[in-house]
Design a protein around this motif. Structure first.
Motif, PDB file in Angstrom:
ATOM      1  N   THR A 232       0.684  -1.249   0.062  1.00 22.10           N
ATOM      2  CA  THR A 232       0.215   0.124  -0.094  1.00 22.10           C
ATOM      3  C   THR A 232       1.130   1.262  -0.028  1.00 22.10           C
ATOM      4  OG1 THR A 232      -1.761  -1.060   1.226  1.00 22.10           O
ATOM      5  CG2 THR A 232      -1.802   1.355   1.271  1.00 22.10           C
ATOM      6  N   LEU A 233       1.954   1.442   1.026  1.00 23.42           N
ATOM      7  CA  LEU A 233       2.868   2.244   1.019  1.00 23.42           C
ATOM      8  C   LEU A 233       3.556   2.657  -0.118  1.00 23.42           C
ATOM      9  CD1 LEU A 233       4.007   2.265   4.670  1.00 23.42           C
ATOM     10  CD2 LEU A 233       2.492   3.908   3.886  1.00 23.42           C
ATOM     11  N   GLY A 234       3.941   1.327  -0.950  1.00 21.04           N
ATOM     12  CA  GLY A 234       4.871   1.410  -2.161  1.00 21.04           C
ATOM     13  C   GLY A 234       4.126   2.068  -3.476  1.00 21.04           C
ATOM     14  N   LEU A 235       2.989   1.672  -3.495  1.00 23.09           N
ATOM     15  CA  LEU A 235       1.849   2.067  -4.504  1.00 23.09           C
ATOM     16  C   LEU A 235       1.632   3.413  -4.390  1.00 23.09           C
ATOM     17  CD1 LEU A 235      -0.188  -1.249  -5.242  1.00 23.09           C
ATOM     18  CD2 LEU A 235       1.763  -0.299  -6.769  1.00 23.09           C
ATOM     19  N   SER A 236       1.316   3.907  -3.025  1.00 23.31           N
ATOM     20  CA  SER A 236       1.047   5.243  -3.003  1.00 23.31           C
ATOM     21  C   SER A 236       2.123   6.204  -3.130  1.00 23.31           C
ATOM     22  CB  SER A 236       0.650   5.356  -1.109  1.00 23.31           C
ATOM     23  OG  SER A 236      -0.319   4.690  -1.013  1.00 23.31           O
ATOM     24  N   MET A 237       3.046   5.773  -2.803  1.00 26.08           N
ATOM     25  CA  MET A 237       4.465   6.561  -3.085  1.00 26.08           C
ATOM     26  C   MET A 237       4.519   6.865  -4.416  1.00 26.08           C
ATOM     27  SD  MET A 237       6.499   7.524  -0.351  1.00 26.08           S
ATOM     28  CE  MET A 237       8.270   7.719  -0.948  1.00 26.08           C
ATOM     29  N   ILE A 238       4.111   5.857  -5.257  1.00 27.32           N
ATOM     30  CA  ILE A 238       4.310   6.006  -6.704  1.00 27.32           C
ATOM     31  C   ILE A 238       3.006   6.706  -7.390  1.00 27.32           C
ATOM     32  CG2 ILE A 238       4.315   4.769  -8.850  1.00 27.32           C
ATOM     33  CD1 ILE A 238       5.962   2.335  -7.549  1.00 27.32           C
ATOM     34  N   PHE A 239       2.001   6.585  -6.990  1.00 27.60           N
ATOM     35  CA  PHE A 239       0.736   6.925  -7.606  1.00 27.60           C
ATOM     36  C   PHE A 239      -0.035   7.886  -7.028  1.00 27.60           C
ATOM     37  CE2 PHE A 239       1.179   2.537  -9.451  1.00 27.60           C
ATOM     38  CZ  PHE A 239       1.564   2.698 -10.778  1.00 27.60           C
ATOM     39  N   LEU A 240       0.005   8.152  -5.724  1.00 28.73           N
ATOM     40  CA  LEU A 240      -0.809   9.127  -4.946  1.00 28.73           C
ATOM     41  C   LEU A 240      -0.115  10.672  -4.917  1.00 28.73           C
ATOM     42  CD1 LEU A 240      -2.549   7.095  -2.074  1.00 28.73           C
ATOM     43  CD2 LEU A 240      -3.589   7.787  -4.443  1.00 28.73           C
TER      44      LEU A 240
ATOM     45  N   GLY B 228       4.452  10.307   2.694  1.00 24.98           N
ATOM     46  CA  GLY B 228       5.877  10.387   3.217  1.00 24.98           C
ATOM     47  C   GLY B 228       5.890  10.124   4.573  1.00 24.98           C
ATOM     48  N   TRP B 229       5.056  10.820   5.190  1.00 22.44           N
ATOM     49  CA  TRP B 229       4.882  10.936   6.813  1.00 22.44           C
ATOM     50  C   TRP B 229       4.589   9.406   7.207  1.00 22.44           C
ATOM     51  CZ3 TRP B 229       7.471  13.701   9.997  1.00 22.44           C
ATOM     52  CH2 TRP B 229       7.584  15.121   9.672  1.00 22.44           C
ATOM     53  N   ALA B 230       3.563   8.790   6.481  1.00 20.37           N
ATOM     54  CA  ALA B 230       3.297   7.645   6.696  1.00 20.37           C
ATOM     55  C   ALA B 230       4.347   6.569   6.621  1.00 20.37           C
ATOM     56  CB  ALA B 230       2.010   7.118   6.112  1.00 20.37           C
ATOM     57  N   LEU B 231       5.201   6.547   5.723  1.00 22.73           N
ATOM     58  CA  LEU B 231       6.431   5.657   5.311  1.00 22.73           C
ATOM     59  C   LEU B 231       7.256   5.747   6.376  1.00 22.73           C
ATOM     60  CD1 LEU B 231       7.544   3.350   3.715  1.00 22.73           C
ATOM     61  CD2 LEU B 231       8.192   5.194   1.960  1.00 22.73           C
ATOM     62  N   ALA B 232       7.793   7.158   6.808  1.00 22.11           N
ATOM     63  CA  ALA B 232       8.683   7.202   7.710  1.00 22.11           C
ATOM     64  C   ALA B 232       8.412   6.657   8.816  1.00 22.11           C
ATOM     65  CB  ALA B 232       8.818   8.808   7.889  1.00 22.11           C
ATOM     66  N   ILE B 233       7.017   6.785   9.380  1.00 25.36           N
ATOM     67  CA  ILE B 233       6.451   6.433  10.514  1.00 25.36           C
ATOM     68  C   ILE B 233       6.576   4.761  10.666  1.00 25.36           C
ATOM     69  CG2 ILE B 233       4.427   6.079  11.999  1.00 25.36           C
ATOM     70  CD1 ILE B 233       3.719   9.025  11.233  1.00 25.36           C
ATOM     71  N   PHE B 234       6.187   4.163   9.402  1.00 21.81           N
ATOM     72  CA  PHE B 234       6.617   2.679   9.118  1.00 21.81           C
ATOM     73  C   PHE B 234       7.987   2.081   9.550  1.00 21.81           C
ATOM     74  CE2 PHE B 234       7.208  -0.722   6.267  1.00 21.81           C
ATOM     75  CZ  PHE B 234       6.400  -1.720   6.925  1.00 21.81           C
ATOM     76  N   TYR B 235       8.895   2.729   8.853  1.00 20.09           N
ATOM     77  CA  TYR B 235      10.365   2.681   9.109  1.00 20.09           C
ATOM     78  C   TYR B 235      10.590   2.565  10.608  1.00 20.09           C
ATOM     79  CZ  TYR B 235      11.003   2.706   4.053  1.00 20.09           C
ATOM     80  OH  TYR B 235      11.096   2.650   2.391  1.00 20.09           O
ATOM     81  N   VAL B 236      10.208   3.755  11.338  1.00 19.49           N
ATOM     82  CA  VAL B 236      10.459   3.894  12.631  1.00 19.49           C
ATOM     83  C   VAL B 236       9.964   2.580  13.543  1.00 19.49           C
ATOM     84  CG1 VAL B 236      10.037   5.060  14.820  1.00 19.49           C
ATOM     85  CG2 VAL B 236      10.674   6.236  12.642  1.00 19.49           C
ATOM     86  N   LEU B 237       8.527   2.257  13.020  1.00 18.44           N
ATOM     87  CA  LEU B 237       7.765   1.348  13.920  1.00 18.44           C
ATOM     88  C   LEU B 237       8.343  -0.270  13.423  1.00 18.44           C
ATOM     89  CD1 LEU B 237       4.164   2.061  13.244  1.00 18.44           C
ATOM     90  CD2 LEU B 237       5.489   2.373  15.288  1.00 18.44           C
ATOM     91  N   ILE B 238       9.051  -0.412  12.363  1.00 19.82           N
ATOM     92  CA  ILE B 238       9.625  -1.674  12.187  1.00 19.82           C
ATOM     93  C   ILE B 238      11.266  -1.785  12.794  1.00 19.82           C
ATOM     94  CG2 ILE B 238       8.160  -2.334  10.221  1.00 19.82           C
ATOM     95  CD1 ILE B 238      10.463  -1.627   8.225  1.00 19.82           C
TER      96      ILE B 238
ATOM     97  N   LEU C 258      16.452   5.383   5.316  1.00 18.83           N
ATOM     98  CA  LEU C 258      15.086   5.287   4.708  1.00 18.83           C
ATOM     99  C   LEU C 258      14.067   6.485   5.307  1.00 18.83           C
ATOM    100  CD1 LEU C 258      15.056   1.665   4.883  1.00 18.83           C
ATOM    101  CD2 LEU C 258      15.286   3.071   2.716  1.00 18.83           C
ATOM    102  N   VAL C 259      14.184   6.870   6.374  1.00 19.16           N
ATOM    103  CA  VAL C 259      13.278   7.826   6.981  1.00 19.16           C
ATOM    104  C   VAL C 259      13.581   9.199   6.315  1.00 19.16           C
ATOM    105  CG1 VAL C 259      12.507   9.134   9.075  1.00 19.16           C
ATOM    106  CG2 VAL C 259      13.034   6.528   9.247  1.00 19.16           C
ATOM    107  N   VAL C 260      14.566   9.475   6.365  1.00 23.85           N
ATOM    108  CA  VAL C 260      14.886  10.798   5.562  1.00 23.85           C
ATOM    109  C   VAL C 260      14.751  10.793   4.215  1.00 23.85           C
ATOM    110  CG1 VAL C 260      16.981  12.556   4.905  1.00 23.85           C
ATOM    111  CG2 VAL C 260      16.817  11.408   7.296  1.00 23.85           C
ATOM    112  N   TRP C 261      14.871   9.538   3.407  1.00 25.89           N
ATOM    113  CA  TRP C 261      14.471   9.382   2.123  1.00 25.89           C
ATOM    114  C   TRP C 261      13.041   9.541   1.908  1.00 25.89           C
ATOM    115  CZ3 TRP C 261      16.747   4.818  -0.901  1.00 25.89           C
ATOM    116  CH2 TRP C 261      16.413   4.755  -2.382  1.00 25.89           C
ATOM    117  N   ALA C 262      12.142   8.972   2.786  1.00 21.57           N
ATOM    118  CA  ALA C 262      10.762   9.191   2.703  1.00 21.57           C
ATOM    119  C   ALA C 262      10.338  10.655   2.782  1.00 21.57           C
ATOM    120  CB  ALA C 262      10.096   8.265   3.497  1.00 21.57           C
ATOM    121  N   LEU C 263      11.094  11.395   3.599  1.00 24.84           N
ATOM    122  CA  LEU C 263      10.260  12.612   4.069  1.00 24.84           C
ATOM    123  C   LEU C 263      10.990  13.774   3.121  1.00 24.84           C
ATOM    124  CD1 LEU C 263      11.108  12.849   7.982  1.00 24.84           C
ATOM    125  CD2 LEU C 263       8.999  12.462   6.755  1.00 24.84           C
TER     126      LEU C 263
END
Length: 145
Positions: free
Chosen positions: A60-68, A76-86, A118-123
């Motif tokens: 979901t996050l990957g497709l969202s990064m590409i298309f949304l 970007g914030w959601a993906l950064a938070i995901f990286y922190v959570l994992i 990865l967090v910085v990259w997403a943001l």
């Protein structure tokens, strides 16, 4: 929320999104067992279920990064938070010396250092960091009279 980004940022956003889609496909297919080894023992769920659920989130996050692109700041914030959570899973892999594609302590440690990248990259690639002050309820109709 739409935020203007440069062509370079857009290219890096799409690369990161594609990497997330690839990782998600691995969750569902050829890396399922390896991803299960990544799940810390203290997680109170079936490891296979965790891998499937995290794969769904990654897809979901990957497709969202590409298309949304209209919502790329939020994505970007959601993906950064995901990286922190994992990140605790990456720490558990290092501490427990879990072999997961990466089989040396040095490689596991370097992986820990890469997580903030990865967090910085997403943001950065989504313009999320630049627009951090404009996120939230202030931009909704809730505060407009």
């Amino acid at each position: 929320m739409y935020s203007p980004t440069t062509k370079v940022q857009d290219i890096f956003r799409i690369i990161l999104g594609a990497a997330m889609v690839f990782a998600a496909i691995g969750h569902f297919t050829f890396l399922r067992v390896e991803w299960q080894a990544q799940v810390p023992n203290w997680v109170p769920m079936d490891k296979n279920l965790v891998v499937i659920l995290s794969g769904i989130v990654e897809l979901t996050l990957g497709l969202s990064m590409i298309f949304l692109t209209k919502y790329k700041v939020h994505v970007g914030w959601a993906l950064a938070i995901f990286y922190v959570l994992i990140f605790p899973g990456n720490i558990a892999q290092y501490v427990n010396k879990t072999d997961f594609i990466i089989t040396s302590d040095t490689a596991r440690f370097v992986r820990l250092l890469f997580q903030p990248v990865l967090v910085v990259w997403a943001l950065w690639s989504t313009g999320a960091w630049k627009n951090r002050k404009t996120i939230g309820l202030r931009n909704t109709n809730l505060y407009k009279k």
